[in-house]
Design an enzyme around this catalytic site. Structure first.
Site, PDB file in Angstrom:
ATOM      1  N   GLY A  28       0.792  -1.227   0.000  1.00  0.00           N
ATOM      2  CA  GLY A  28       0.000   0.000   0.000  1.00  0.00           C
ATOM      3  C   GLY A  28       0.823   1.274   0.000  1.00  0.00           C
ATOM      4  CD  GLU A  31      -0.780   7.575  -4.404  1.00  0.00           C
ATOM      5  OE1 GLU A  31      -1.964   7.335  -4.710  1.00  0.00           O
ATOM      6  OE2 GLU A  31      -0.448   8.071  -3.318  1.00  0.00           O
ATOM      7  CG  ASP A  42       5.228  13.141  -3.880  1.00  0.00           C
ATOM      8  OD1 ASP A  42       4.347  14.026  -3.825  1.00  0.00           O
ATOM      9  OD2 ASP A  42       5.579  12.472  -2.891  1.00  0.00           O
ATOM     10  CE  LYS A  46       6.194  14.559  -0.386  1.00  0.00           C
ATOM     11  NZ  LYS A  46       6.483  13.175  -0.072  1.00  0.00           N
ATOM     12  N   GLY A 143       2.044   4.939   3.265  1.00  0.00           N
ATOM     13  CA  GLY A 143       1.178   3.997   3.978  1.00  0.00           C
ATOM     14  C   GLY A 143      -0.118   4.664   4.370  1.00  0.00           C
TER      15      GLY A 143
END
Length: 161
Positions: A28, A31, A42, A46, A143
């Site tokens: 998990g 994505e 990503d 950030k 997670g």
């Protein structure tokens, strides 16, 4: 979190890129479409936020060079180990004089650097300054619980205005 988990499993467990992505998906951490994570996008988003906070500048994300982890192989980790380190996906921003630059890329990290020991689904931010030298902040980055926590924090921020 997802990307670092994958890099850890490639380094420590000897998994291939595809195997580490499959494992991240099973747990998990990835994505449904992992492109934003594995492509470094990503991390670039950030980094843009960190550049705003650190230097007070707004940078168009498209102006931040970005390279993901898709091309890493066991050969890269063999070389990193021979040099006494590992490979991490880093978002780096630096001010030299009145110029600020940044990039996202897989980078060699020496084993004596605190970032080399940030493993699994964990994120880290390392700040260098004249007063504190280097300070590292570490926390869960992937997670269901870290994601849920971030969503709740966003909702609370919106409600507070």
């Amino acid at each position: 979190g997802c990307t670092n988990f994958m890099l850890t499993s490639m380094d420590r467990d000897g998994l291939s890129y595809d195997e580490s992505l499959e494992k991240a998906s099973e747990l998990g951490y990835a994505e449904a479409d992992p492109t934003l994570d594995v492509g470094g996008f990503d991390a670039r988003s950030k980094l843009k936020i960190m550049m705003r906070l650190a230097y007070g500048i707004d940078v168009d994300e498209d102006n931040i060079p970005c390279r993901g982890i898709q091309e890493l192989t066991s050969v890269d980790y063999d070389y990193a180990k021979k040099l006494g380190g590992t490979i991490k996906l880093l978002g780096v921003a630096e001010r030299v004089g009145d110029k600020v630059s940044g990039f996202v890329s897989p980078c060699y990290v020496s084993s004596n650097d605190s970032l080399s020991n940030v493993n699994d689904a964990t994120n880290a931010v390392e700040i260098s300054s004249g007063n504190l030298q280097r300070t590292t902040y570490i926390g869960q980055g992937a997670g269901r619980f870290p994601t849920a926590n971030s969503c709740v924090n966003d909702i609370v921020s919106i409600v507070k205005g």
